[in-house]
Each structure stands twice: as C-alpha cells, then as structure tokens.
Design a protein around this motif. Structure first.
Motif, mmCIF file in Angstrom:
data_model
loop_
_atom_site.group_PDB
_atom_site.id
_atom_site.type_symbol
_atom_site.label_atom_id
_atom_site.label_comp_id
_atom_site.label_asym_id
_atom_site.label_seq_id
_atom_site.Cartn_x
_atom_site.Cartn_y
_atom_site.Cartn_z
ATOM 1 N N MET A 1 0.850 -1.176 0.000
ATOM 2 C CA MET A 1 0.000 0.000 0.000
ATOM 3 C C MET A 1 0.895 1.238 0.000
ATOM 4 O O MET A 1 1.770 1.375 0.838
ATOM 5 C CB MET A 1 -0.904 -0.015 1.238
ATOM 6 C CG MET A 1 -1.814 1.200 1.329
ATOM 7 S SD MET A 1 -2.850 1.237 2.824
ATOM 8 C CE MET A 1 -3.934 -0.131 2.533
ATOM 9 N N SER A 2 0.659 2.140 -0.928
ATOM 10 C CA SER A 2 1.454 3.368 -0.998
ATOM 11 C C SER A 2 0.913 4.388 -0.008
ATOM 12 O O SER A 2 -0.222 4.283 0.464
ATOM 13 C CB SER A 2 1.419 3.944 -2.416
ATOM 14 O OG SER A 2 0.149 4.490 -2.680
ATOM 15 N N ILE A 3 1.733 5.395 0.281
ATOM 16 C CA ILE A 3 1.308 6.431 1.227
ATOM 17 C C ILE A 3 0.063 7.160 0.718
ATOM 18 O O ILE A 3 -0.783 7.580 1.487
ATOM 19 C CB ILE A 3 2.448 7.419 1.543
ATOM 20 C CG1 ILE A 3 2.057 8.267 2.762
ATOM 21 C CG2 ILE A 3 2.798 8.263 0.339
ATOM 22 C CD1 ILE A 3 3.193 9.023 3.371
ATOM 23 N N GLU A 4 -0.073 7.301 -0.616
ATOM 24 C CA GLU A 4 -1.223 8.008 -1.183
ATOM 25 C C GLU A 4 -2.543 7.315 -0.884
ATOM 26 O O GLU A 4 -3.561 7.951 -0.699
ATOM 27 C CB GLU A 4 -1.071 8.182 -2.703
ATOM 28 C CG GLU A 4 -0.025 9.190 -3.107
ATOM 29 C CD GLU A 4 1.385 8.622 -3.084
ATOM 30 O OE1 GLU A 4 1.548 7.382 -3.132
ATOM 31 O OE2 GLU A 4 2.330 9.415 -2.983
ATOM 32 N N THR A 5 -2.532 5.989 -0.851
ATOM 33 C CA THR A 5 -3.772 5.241 -0.615
ATOM 34 C C THR A 5 -3.939 4.814 0.842
ATOM 35 O O THR A 5 -4.988 4.297 1.211
ATOM 36 C CB THR A 5 -3.839 3.998 -1.523
ATOM 37 O OG1 THR A 5 -2.697 3.176 -1.256
ATOM 38 C CG2 THR A 5 -3.879 4.400 -2.986
ATOM 39 N N GLU A 6 -2.910 5.029 1.653
ATOM 40 C CA GLU A 6 -2.992 4.689 3.062
ATOM 41 C C GLU A 6 -4.103 5.502 3.730
ATOM 42 O O GLU A 6 -4.203 6.704 3.548
ATOM 43 C CB GLU A 6 -1.649 5.017 3.725
ATOM 44 C CG GLU A 6 -1.594 4.714 5.190
ATOM 45 C CD GLU A 6 -0.245 5.111 5.771
ATOM 46 O OE1 GLU A 6 -0.254 5.666 6.880
ATOM 47 O OE2 GLU A 6 0.779 4.874 5.108
ATOM 48 N N ARG A 7 -4.951 4.831 4.480
ATOM 49 C CA ARG A 7 -6.057 5.503 5.146
ATOM 50 C C ARG A 7 -5.556 6.188 6.416
ATOM 51 O O ARG A 7 -4.809 5.604 7.196
ATOM 52 C CB ARG A 7 -7.178 4.530 5.453
ATOM 53 C CG ARG A 7 -7.771 3.980 4.148
ATOM 54 C CD ARG A 7 -9.151 3.463 4.280
ATOM 55 N NE ARG A 7 -10.186 4.449 4.445
ATOM 56 C CZ ARG A 7 -10.718 5.195 3.468
ATOM 57 N NH1 ARG A 7 -10.255 5.121 2.253
ATOM 58 N NH2 ARG A 7 -11.703 6.021 3.714
ATOM 59 N N VAL A 8 -5.994 7.419 6.605
ATOM 60 C CA VAL A 8 -5.612 8.212 7.767
ATOM 61 C C VAL A 8 -6.868 8.416 8.610
ATOM 62 O O VAL A 8 -7.901 8.865 8.088
ATOM 63 C CB VAL A 8 -5.034 9.582 7.326
ATOM 64 C CG1 VAL A 8 -4.702 10.442 8.529
ATOM 65 C CG2 VAL A 8 -3.822 9.381 6.425
ATOM 66 N N PRO A 9 -6.806 8.090 9.889
ATOM 67 C CA PRO A 9 -7.983 8.299 10.740
ATOM 68 C C PRO A 9 -8.366 9.773 10.798
ATOM 69 O O PRO A 9 -7.505 10.647 10.834
ATOM 70 C CB PRO A 9 -7.526 7.808 12.120
ATOM 71 C CG PRO A 9 -6.286 7.019 11.879
ATOM 72 C CD PRO A 9 -5.678 7.538 10.619
ATOM 73 N N ALA A 10 -9.647 10.016 10.799
ATOM 74 C CA ALA A 10 -10.147 11.388 10.914
ATOM 75 C C ALA A 10 -10.117 11.808 12.384
ATOM 76 O O ALA A 10 -10.130 10.972 13.285
ATOM 77 C CB ALA A 10 -11.568 11.467 10.381
ATOM 78 N N LYS A 16 -17.484 14.019 14.174
ATOM 79 C CA LYS A 16 -18.691 14.642 14.727
ATOM 80 C C LYS A 16 -19.409 15.507 13.693
ATOM 81 O O LYS A 16 -20.638 15.470 13.594
ATOM 82 C CB LYS A 16 -18.318 15.483 15.942
ATOM 83 C CG LYS A 16 -19.492 16.159 16.604
ATOM 84 C CD LYS A 16 -19.053 16.989 17.792
ATOM 85 C CE LYS A 16 -20.228 17.749 18.376
ATOM 86 N NZ LYS A 16 -19.817 18.628 19.463
ATOM 87 N N THR A 17 -18.679 16.313 12.940
ATOM 88 C CA THR A 17 -19.323 17.267 12.031
ATOM 89 C C THR A 17 -19.693 16.685 10.675
ATOM 90 O O THR A 17 -20.659 17.134 10.069
ATOM 91 C CB THR A 17 -18.449 18.515 11.816
ATOM 92 O OG1 THR A 17 -17.201 18.132 11.245
ATOM 93 C CG2 THR A 17 -18.232 19.261 13.116
ATOM 94 N N LEU A 18 -18.918 15.715 10.183
ATOM 95 C CA LEU A 18 -19.182 15.176 8.849
ATOM 96 C C LEU A 18 -19.478 13.680 8.826
ATOM 97 O O LEU A 18 -19.848 13.139 7.794
ATOM 98 C CB LEU A 18 -17.992 15.466 7.912
ATOM 99 C CG LEU A 18 -17.683 16.943 7.669
ATOM 100 C CD1 LEU A 18 -16.396 17.084 6.866
ATOM 101 C CD2 LEU A 18 -18.825 17.636 6.961
ATOM 102 N N GLY A 19 -19.269 13.012 9.950
ATOM 103 C CA GLY A 19 -19.513 11.571 9.995
ATOM 104 C C GLY A 19 -18.450 10.754 9.291
ATOM 105 O O GLY A 19 -18.643 9.575 9.016
ATOM 106 N N ILE A 20 -17.312 11.358 9.023
ATOM 107 C CA ILE A 20 -16.218 10.679 8.316
ATOM 108 C C ILE A 20 -15.221 10.160 9.343
ATOM 109 O O ILE A 20 -14.791 10.903 10.227
ATOM 110 C CB ILE A 20 -15.523 11.657 7.343
ATOM 111 C CG1 ILE A 20 -16.508 12.074 6.251
ATOM 112 C CG2 ILE A 20 -14.264 11.044 6.746
ATOM 113 C CD1 ILE A 20 -16.024 13.217 5.378
ATOM 114 N N SER A 21 -14.863 8.874 9.240
ATOM 115 C CA SER A 21 -13.926 8.310 10.210
ATOM 116 C C SER A 21 -12.521 8.125 9.655
ATOM 117 O O SER A 21 -11.574 7.985 10.426
ATOM 118 C CB SER A 21 -14.454 6.979 10.749
ATOM 119 O OG SER A 21 -14.648 6.073 9.695
ATOM 120 N N SER A 22 -12.377 8.130 8.327
ATOM 121 C CA SER A 22 -11.041 8.048 7.740
ATOM 122 C C SER A 22 -11.099 8.475 6.278
ATOM 123 O O SER A 22 -12.160 8.502 5.662
ATOM 124 C CB SER A 22 -10.474 6.629 7.840
ATOM 125 O OG SER A 22 -11.165 5.750 6.971
#
Length: 164
Positions: A1-10, A16-22
């Motif tokens: 997995m490259s750094i570009e596609t690596e998931r980063v936790p939100a 809370k504001t957008l419901g996005i977790s990563s």
C-alpha cells in the motif's frame, strides 16, 4: 500500500461534524490543494487564508507533513477537476462538492476581505463542482450566519468588546 492510498484516521471533529472516520492520505492532500486553488483564484492566498487552511486541516486530522506541501503548492496552475478526482472518504453519501465549496467560502473570508474576485472564484468553483446556484447561495449565507453567531457568542461571553 502506498502512502497516497494509506487511510488516515479522521479527527473527532471530522467524525462529529461530517460523519467521516477516515480518508486516504491523498484525499487530505488534494482537499487542501483544491481549497488553495479556489481561494487563490484571485491571484493570491493571503496569510490569513493560509492560516485558516493549516488550522482547518490540522483540526480534521490531516498528517502534519502535509502543511509544508500546502505552503509550497503552485495553486495558480492547479487544475481543480484533477484534484477533485483524488478526494474520497469512507462515507458514500458525503458531498465533496458541497463540503469543499463551504470550506472554500470560509477560507476566502478568513482575511475579512471577501473580494469580488474571490466571490467570482467561488461561483466559478461552484459551477465546476456542479453545485446548484441555490445551494451555493445557501452555503454563502450559512457561512455569514456562522460568523454572526460566533460574534454573538464572543459578545455574550465578554470576549469581544464593542466601542461606540
């Protein structure tokens, strides 16, 4: 997995504001780049606008190493359409176009000089993002209302004074 596609936790704020977790690293990077392209469409990104971007990206959980990339990004030659294709999150119903336009309005107003050039750039971005005119207008009004609410809060909590 490259750094570009690596998931980063939100951050908790983004959850809370957008419901996005990563989101992928690449999404954080290109979201910031897209904001720079929109806010810089009038020819410059002011210090206040850059500060807004850096603070916002830290607040949503963007990796710290992106901050230097934002500062050196050539926003004047950026292609918004290309940047948008690299912005994805883990919520299928999330409207990247509306959210990006909302944040672009906030960023453009950060220096308290929402110039006619910036307003034109935001309107152009709305068209590129396929955001309907009524939604773009409502997003502008939402940001104005939030600014007024923040002013009211500062006045009520006595953190802002008014000189007659």
């Amino acid at each position: 997995m490259s750094i570009e596609t690596e998931r980063v936790p939100a951050s908790q704020y983004m959850k809370k504001t957008l419901g996005i977790s990563s989101a992928p690293y690449e999404a954080y990077l290109n979201y910031g780049y897209a904001l720079l392209a929109i806010a810089g469409a009038d020819g410059e990104v002011s210090t206040a606008e850059m500060d807004w971007l850096l603070n916002h990206q830290r607040m949503v959980g963007a990796p710290e190493e992106l901050m230097e990339k934002y500062k050196s990004f050539d926003y004047k030659s950026a292609k918004l359409e290309e940047l948008l294709s690299h912005i994805t999150v883990d919520v299928s119903t999330w409207s990247s176009s509306r959210t990006l336009l909302y944040h672009a309005i906030q960023m453009a107003r950060a220096d308290e000089d929402y110039s006619s050039e910036e307003q034109k750039a935001v309107n152009k971005a709305a068209k590129l993002l396929n955001v309907e005119d009524d939604i773009a207008l409502a997003l502008n009004k939402l940001v104005e209302m939030e600014e007024a609410t923040n002013g009211l809060r500062r006045a009520l909590l006595q953190t802002e004074t008014w000189n007659a």
